[in-house]
Design a protein around this motif. Structure first.
Motif, mmCIF file in Angstrom:
data_model
loop_
_atom_site.group_PDB
_atom_site.id
_atom_site.type_symbol
_atom_site.label_atom_id
_atom_site.label_comp_id
_atom_site.label_asym_id
_atom_site.label_seq_id
_atom_site.Cartn_x
_atom_site.Cartn_y
_atom_site.Cartn_z
ATOM 1 N N THR A 97 0.794 -1.225 -0.039
ATOM 2 C CA THR A 97 0.060 -0.106 -0.030
ATOM 3 C C THR A 97 1.003 1.343 -0.043
ATOM 4 O OG1 THR A 97 -0.221 -0.136 2.259
ATOM 5 C CG2 THR A 97 -2.274 -0.952 1.169
ATOM 6 N N GLY A 98 2.161 1.216 0.265
ATOM 7 C CA GLY A 98 3.009 2.285 0.236
ATOM 8 C C GLY A 98 3.599 2.574 1.569
ATOM 9 N N ILE A 99 4.347 3.538 1.884
ATOM 10 C CA ILE A 99 5.006 4.066 2.926
ATOM 11 C C ILE A 99 4.801 5.475 3.073
ATOM 12 C CG2 ILE A 99 6.800 2.097 3.003
ATOM 13 C CD1 ILE A 99 8.836 4.213 2.363
ATOM 14 N N LEU A 100 5.139 5.833 4.382
ATOM 15 C CA LEU A 100 4.710 7.352 4.793
ATOM 16 C C LEU A 100 5.570 7.581 6.036
ATOM 17 C CD1 LEU A 100 1.423 9.261 5.245
ATOM 18 C CD2 LEU A 100 3.086 9.317 6.856
ATOM 19 N N PHE A 101 6.309 8.739 5.968
ATOM 20 C CA PHE A 101 7.228 9.154 6.930
ATOM 21 C C PHE A 101 7.604 10.693 7.053
ATOM 22 C CE2 PHE A 101 10.083 7.740 3.666
ATOM 23 C CZ PHE A 101 10.936 8.577 3.586
ATOM 24 N N THR A 102 8.039 11.104 8.105
ATOM 25 C CA THR A 102 8.147 12.535 8.111
ATOM 26 C C THR A 102 9.546 12.633 8.714
ATOM 27 O OG1 THR A 102 7.220 12.737 10.457
ATOM 28 C CG2 THR A 102 5.991 13.219 8.500
ATOM 29 N N LEU A 103 10.107 13.965 8.268
ATOM 30 C CA LEU A 103 11.499 14.331 8.737
ATOM 31 C C LEU A 103 11.462 15.701 9.208
ATOM 32 C CD1 LEU A 103 13.696 12.809 5.774
ATOM 33 C CD2 LEU A 103 13.338 11.751 7.924
ATOM 34 N N PRO A 104 12.314 15.791 10.464
ATOM 35 C CA PRO A 104 12.202 17.307 10.819
ATOM 36 C C PRO A 104 13.113 18.054 9.996
ATOM 37 C CG PRO A 104 13.975 15.831 12.025
ATOM 38 C CD PRO A 104 13.214 14.847 11.085
ATOM 39 N N ILE A 105 12.569 19.499 9.734
ATOM 40 C CA ILE A 105 13.161 20.318 8.661
ATOM 41 C C ILE A 105 13.893 21.369 9.634
ATOM 42 C CG2 ILE A 105 13.055 22.192 7.034
ATOM 43 C CD1 ILE A 105 10.933 20.524 5.781
ATOM 44 N N THR A 106 15.031 21.628 9.665
ATOM 45 C CA THR A 106 15.685 22.453 10.535
ATOM 46 C C THR A 106 16.058 23.822 9.920
ATOM 47 O OG1 THR A 106 17.798 21.582 10.043
ATOM 48 C CG2 THR A 106 16.844 20.850 12.320
ATOM 49 N N ARG A 107 16.108 23.889 8.505
ATOM 50 C CA ARG A 107 16.370 24.964 8.013
ATOM 51 C C ARG A 107 15.820 24.823 6.533
ATOM 52 N NH1 ARG A 107 22.263 27.651 6.464
ATOM 53 N NH2 ARG A 107 21.201 29.148 4.573
ATOM 54 N N TRP A 108 15.262 26.039 6.029
ATOM 55 C CA TRP A 108 14.672 25.904 4.634
ATOM 56 C C TRP A 108 14.685 27.462 4.040
ATOM 57 C CZ3 TRP A 108 11.975 26.069 9.223
ATOM 58 C CH2 TRP A 108 11.082 27.004 9.393
ATOM 59 N N GLU A 109 14.850 27.435 2.929
ATOM 60 C CA GLU A 109 14.746 28.664 2.095
ATOM 61 C C GLU A 109 13.739 28.342 0.751
ATOM 62 O OE1 GLU A 109 18.642 29.754 1.055
ATOM 63 O OE2 GLU A 109 19.369 29.319 2.824
ATOM 64 N N GLY A 110 13.252 29.609 0.146
ATOM 65 C CA GLY A 110 12.171 29.337 -0.806
ATOM 66 C C GLY A 110 10.930 29.092 -0.438
ATOM 67 N N VAL A 111 10.543 28.958 0.959
ATOM 68 C CA VAL A 111 9.281 28.448 1.126
ATOM 69 C C VAL A 111 8.729 29.522 2.101
ATOM 70 C CG1 VAL A 111 8.169 26.646 2.636
ATOM 71 C CG2 VAL A 111 10.077 26.064 1.162
ATOM 72 N N ALA A 112 7.386 29.890 1.734
ATOM 73 C CA ALA A 112 6.716 30.890 2.427
ATOM 74 C C ALA A 112 6.734 30.548 4.051
ATOM 75 C CB ALA A 112 5.314 31.287 1.905
ATOM 76 N N LYS A 113 6.818 31.168 4.909
ATOM 77 C CA LYS A 113 6.856 31.055 6.459
ATOM 78 C C LYS A 113 5.658 31.792 6.983
ATOM 79 C CE LYS A 113 11.685 31.183 6.468
ATOM 80 N NZ LYS A 113 13.094 31.984 6.951
ATOM 81 N N ASN A 114 4.379 31.202 6.581
ATOM 82 C CA ASN A 114 3.177 31.646 7.267
ATOM 83 C C ASN A 114 3.092 31.546 8.588
ATOM 84 O OD1 ASN A 114 2.784 32.117 4.504
ATOM 85 N ND2 ASN A 114 1.187 30.584 4.088
#
Length: 114
Positions: A97-114
């Protein structure tokens, strides 16, 4: 922030998942074609390991790729996004059926920070 990753070989679920995510206000998701390890080994090796040789008959040669959904979410949005995926894909604890997981993001650029 977290990166939600969902990989499936059920291509027919990807557009409904993305539509429902968008309807709930989640934006900026990306869909990437990807290939599983067994598929890659099967195609690239004449002398594949024994386990792969035994599994070759189960690999669907007509399906070239899997689909991977990538979505950056606020921590508090993760559960709702996963519920949407489960609502379309069903229980991911079932085989194939697939897999799903999350990873923490400690830094990002180019993504709106709403």
């Amino acid at each position: 922030m977290q990166l939600l990753i969902h990989i499936t070989n059920h291509e027919d679920t990807v557009n409904p998942i993305m539509a429902k995510l968008a309807a709930k206000g989640f934006h900026g998701g990306t869909i990437v074609d990807c290939e599983g390890m067994l598929k890659a080994i099967n195609e690239d090796s004449v002398d594949a390991p024994a386990i792969v040789g035994g599994l070759r008959k189960f690999i669907n040669p007509g399906r070239q790729t899997n689909k991977m959904i990538l979505l950056v979410l606020k921590d508090e949005e993760v559960s709702e996004a996963i519920d949407i995926i489960h609502g379309v894909s069903g229980d991911l604890k079932k085989p194939n059926t697939g897999i799903l997981f999350t990873l923490p993001i400690t830094r990002w650029e180019g993504v709106a920070k709403n």
